[in-house]
Design an enzyme around this catalytic site. Structure first.
Site, PDB file in Angstrom:
ATOM      1  N   VAL A 132      10.804  -6.985   9.681  1.00 31.66           N
ATOM      2  CA  VAL A 132      11.911  -6.025   9.787  1.00 31.66           C
ATOM      3  C   VAL A 132      11.533  -5.011  10.870  1.00 31.66           C
ATOM      4  O   VAL A 132      10.408  -4.488  10.873  1.00 31.66           O
ATOM      5  CB  VAL A 132      12.172  -5.331   8.436  1.00 31.66           C
ATOM      6  CG1 VAL A 132      13.273  -4.285   8.564  1.00 31.66           C
ATOM      7  CG2 VAL A 132      12.542  -6.371   7.375  1.00 31.66           C
ATOM      8  N   HIS A 179       9.217  -3.370   3.397  1.00 36.97           N
ATOM      9  CA  HIS A 179       8.846  -3.559   1.988  1.00 36.97           C
ATOM     10  C   HIS A 179      10.099  -3.836   1.143  1.00 36.97           C
ATOM     11  O   HIS A 179      10.088  -4.699   0.265  1.00 36.97           O
ATOM     12  CB  HIS A 179       8.183  -2.290   1.433  1.00 36.97           C
ATOM     13  CG  HIS A 179       6.917  -1.889   2.115  1.00 36.97           C
ATOM     14  ND1 HIS A 179       6.793  -0.713   2.814  1.00 36.97           N
ATOM     15  CD2 HIS A 179       5.705  -2.495   2.199  1.00 36.97           C
ATOM     16  CE1 HIS A 179       5.561  -0.602   3.291  1.00 36.97           C
ATOM     17  NE2 HIS A 179       4.883  -1.663   2.939  1.00 36.97           N
ATOM     18  N   MET A 237       0.845  -1.200   0.000  1.00 37.04           N
ATOM     19  CA  MET A 237       0.000   0.000   0.000  1.00 37.04           C
ATOM     20  C   MET A 237       0.884   1.255   0.000  1.00 37.04           C
ATOM     21  O   MET A 237       0.403   2.359   0.258  1.00 37.04           O
ATOM     22  CB  MET A 237      -0.932   0.007   1.211  1.00 37.04           C
ATOM     23  CG  MET A 237      -1.902  -1.174   1.159  1.00 37.04           C
ATOM     24  SD  MET A 237      -3.460  -0.853   1.995  1.00 37.04           S
ATOM     25  CE  MET A 237      -2.891  -0.583   3.657  1.00 37.04           C
ATOM     26  N   GLY A 238       2.166   1.073  -0.267  1.00 34.40           N
ATOM     27  CA  GLY A 238       3.048   2.230  -0.403  1.00 34.40           C
ATOM     28  C   GLY A 238       3.537   2.794   0.918  1.00 34.40           C
ATOM     29  O   GLY A 238       3.419   2.159   1.962  1.00 34.40           O
ATOM     30  N   TYR A 239       4.091   3.988   0.850  1.00 34.08           N
ATOM     31  CA  TYR A 239       4.795   4.609   1.974  1.00 34.08           C
ATOM     32  C   TYR A 239       5.878   3.629   2.425  1.00 34.08           C
ATOM     33  O   TYR A 239       5.939   3.205   3.571  1.00 34.08           O
ATOM     34  CB  TYR A 239       3.839   4.982   3.117  1.00 34.08           C
ATOM     35  CG  TYR A 239       4.293   6.242   3.815  1.00 34.08           C
ATOM     36  CD1 TYR A 239       4.217   7.484   3.175  1.00 34.08           C
ATOM     37  CD2 TYR A 239       4.845   6.201   5.084  1.00 34.08           C
ATOM     38  CE1 TYR A 239       4.667   8.634   3.790  1.00 34.08           C
ATOM     39  CE2 TYR A 239       5.291   7.351   5.712  1.00 34.08           C
ATOM     40  CZ  TYR A 239       5.203   8.553   5.066  1.00 34.08           C
ATOM     41  OH  TYR A 239       5.655   9.691   5.674  1.00 34.08           O
ATOM     42  N   GLN A 266     -10.340  -2.847   1.920  1.00 35.04           N
ATOM     43  CA  GLN A 266      -9.875  -3.496   3.142  1.00 35.04           C
ATOM     44  C   GLN A 266      -9.934  -2.583   4.364  1.00 35.04           C
ATOM     45  O   GLN A 266      -9.488  -2.958   5.440  1.00 35.04           O
ATOM     46  CB  GLN A 266      -8.466  -4.070   2.951  1.00 35.04           C
ATOM     47  CG  GLN A 266      -7.360  -3.056   2.841  1.00 35.04           C
ATOM     48  CD  GLN A 266      -6.049  -3.713   2.455  1.00 35.04           C
ATOM     49  OE1 GLN A 266      -5.885  -4.210   1.350  1.00 35.04           O
ATOM     50  NE2 GLN A 266      -5.089  -3.727   3.369  1.00 35.04           N
ATOM     51  N   SER A 307       3.972   1.421   7.945  1.00 33.71           N
ATOM     52  CA  SER A 307       3.654   2.743   7.402  1.00 33.71           C
ATOM     53  C   SER A 307       2.852   3.542   8.420  1.00 33.71           C
ATOM     54  O   SER A 307       2.862   4.771   8.405  1.00 33.71           O
ATOM     55  CB  SER A 307       2.848   2.600   6.106  1.00 33.71           C
ATOM     56  OG  SER A 307       3.526   1.740   5.217  1.00 33.71           O
ATOM     57  N   ARG A 308       2.137   2.840   9.295  1.00 33.84           N
ATOM     58  CA  ARG A 308       1.282   3.529  10.268  1.00 33.84           C
ATOM     59  C   ARG A 308       2.061   4.093  11.459  1.00 33.84           C
ATOM     60  O   ARG A 308       1.493   4.862  12.234  1.00 33.84           O
ATOM     61  CB  ARG A 308       0.193   2.584  10.784  1.00 33.84           C
ATOM     62  CG  ARG A 308      -0.893   2.299   9.756  1.00 33.84           C
ATOM     63  CD  ARG A 308      -2.078   1.577  10.377  1.00 33.84           C
ATOM     64  NE  ARG A 308      -3.214   1.559   9.490  1.00 33.84           N
ATOM     65  CZ  ARG A 308      -3.561   0.530   8.710  1.00 33.84           C
ATOM     66  NH1 ARG A 308      -2.833  -0.558   8.706  1.00 33.84           N
ATOM     67  NH2 ARG A 308      -4.621   0.613   7.931  1.00 33.84           N
ATOM     68  N   HIS A 318       8.968   1.291   3.428  1.00 33.21           N
ATOM     69  CA  HIS A 318      10.021   1.280   4.448  1.00 33.21           C
ATOM     70  C   HIS A 318      10.865   0.024   4.212  1.00 33.21           C
ATOM     71  O   HIS A 318      10.636  -0.720   3.255  1.00 33.21           O
ATOM     72  CB  HIS A 318       9.408   1.330   5.848  1.00 33.21           C
ATOM     73  CG  HIS A 318       8.344   0.299   6.089  1.00 33.21           C
ATOM     74  ND1 HIS A 318       8.603  -1.048   6.081  1.00 33.21           N
ATOM     75  CD2 HIS A 318       6.998   0.414   6.281  1.00 33.21           C
ATOM     76  CE1 HIS A 318       7.496  -1.722   6.306  1.00 33.21           C
ATOM     77  NE2 HIS A 318       6.493  -0.855   6.412  1.00 33.21           N
TER      78      HIS A 318
END
Ligand code: AMP
Length: 280
Positions: A176, A37, A30-32, A61, A186-187, A34
């Site tokens: 990780v 990913h 979903m991007g952002y 979702q 990301s959150r 780190h």
């Protein structure tokens, strides 16, 4: 690296790659991005001729009260990270191309979707399965890469590929973590400084349980008590669940006699964080 937003164009590129006999490794996100990913991308790079990653914040979702609107997005920074990690094709489809007018088809893995995170996020895994199947259909990967951070998601998606006879190798890679042990997410950017400090309790409590397990403790209740005691002490957090479940049905167990998943979800303010460890 090519950035593709059009489904038809992505299909044409994929067809060319497949015709030339090359394999595609796929990392849906979903991007952002780190390092969690990027570890998936690095693994895909090693095992495939071509690496595709997708960035799609999937509305299906998210629940109505959840963070779809404010979910962090930064496609420009993501492109730079994806490129340097070795992505060949960065697929960023438009919402209207994934869920067009009259959209009515969803995929559900019965049972598994209702356990753990499914209890407080009804419909979440239906959204995940639906979008991942759609992405698989477009990208047609030989292998797909996921993180153990979302262990339930991986178990459900693996079930889905098996049940739907998809010829895709599903690969799960370790969590990780930040230097202080917090699982990258990301959150994490939502957390205040104090919440961020307190959130390390998730990993600490898992480590404590793991140490007890390694020392021979096999009683699920005893392990959960240690974890809950630690988590409930944190005033800034609100525990959603701490559960010890089997890896096939995700159902609670009382005694660990085969590999088991110790999974946690906890709110810090509005932010819901998850973490887990496999005891084996
Ligand atoms: P997301 O963008 O959060 O949907 O995650 C995309 C993929 O990255 C999923 O397979 C996640 O499990 C994985 N992932 C997210 N965070 C981590 C992490 N800290 N370590 C390993 N994998 C992760």
């Amino acid at each position: 690296m090519q950035i593709i937003t059009d489904v038809k164009e992505m299909r044409e590129i994929v067809e060319g790659i497949k015709q030339s006999g090359q394999s595609i490794g796929f990392v849906p996100t979903m991007g952002y991005l780190h390092f969690g990913h990027l570890a998936l991308i690095t693994a895909a790079r090693k095992q495939n001729n071509m690496v595709a990653a997708s960035i799609f914040v999937n509305p299906a979702q998210f629940g109505p009260e959840e963070d779809f609107e404010r979910y962090p997005r930064d496609v420009e920074a993501d492109s730079i990270k994806a490129k340097s990690a070795g992505v060949d094709l960065l697929f960023c489809p438009k919402i209207e191309d994934i869920y067009g007018a009259g959209y009515a088809t969803y995929v559900e893995t019965e049972g598994l979707s209702e356990q753990l995170c499914g209890k407080s996020r009804p419909g979440h895994f239906r959204g995940v399965c639906t979008v991942v199947l759609k992405l698989f259909n477009i990208v047609q990967p030989k292998r797909a890469y996921f993180g153990q951070k979302d262990a339930q998601q991986f178990i459900i998606l693996k079930r889905m590929t098996l049940d739907l006879n998809l010829d895709i190798e599903m690969i799960c890679l370790p969590i990780v973590r930040e230097a202080d042990g917090l699982a990258m997410s990301s959150r994490n950017i939502y957390l205040t400084e104090q919440e961020r400090r307190k959130a390390t309790v998730l990993n600490c409590s898992l480590n404590e349980a793991k140490q007890l397990y390694d020392a021979g403790e096999r009683n699920a209740q005893a392990l959960l008590e240690v974890v809950e005691k630690k988590l409930l002490k944190v005033k800034e957090g609100r525990l959603d669940y701490a559960e010890l479940v089997d890896l096939t049905h995700l159902l609670p167990i009382t005694k660990i006699d085969k590999p088991a998943l110790l999974a946690l979800a906890m709110y810090f303010g509005q932010t819901r964080l998850i973490d887990n460890v496999i005891l084996q």
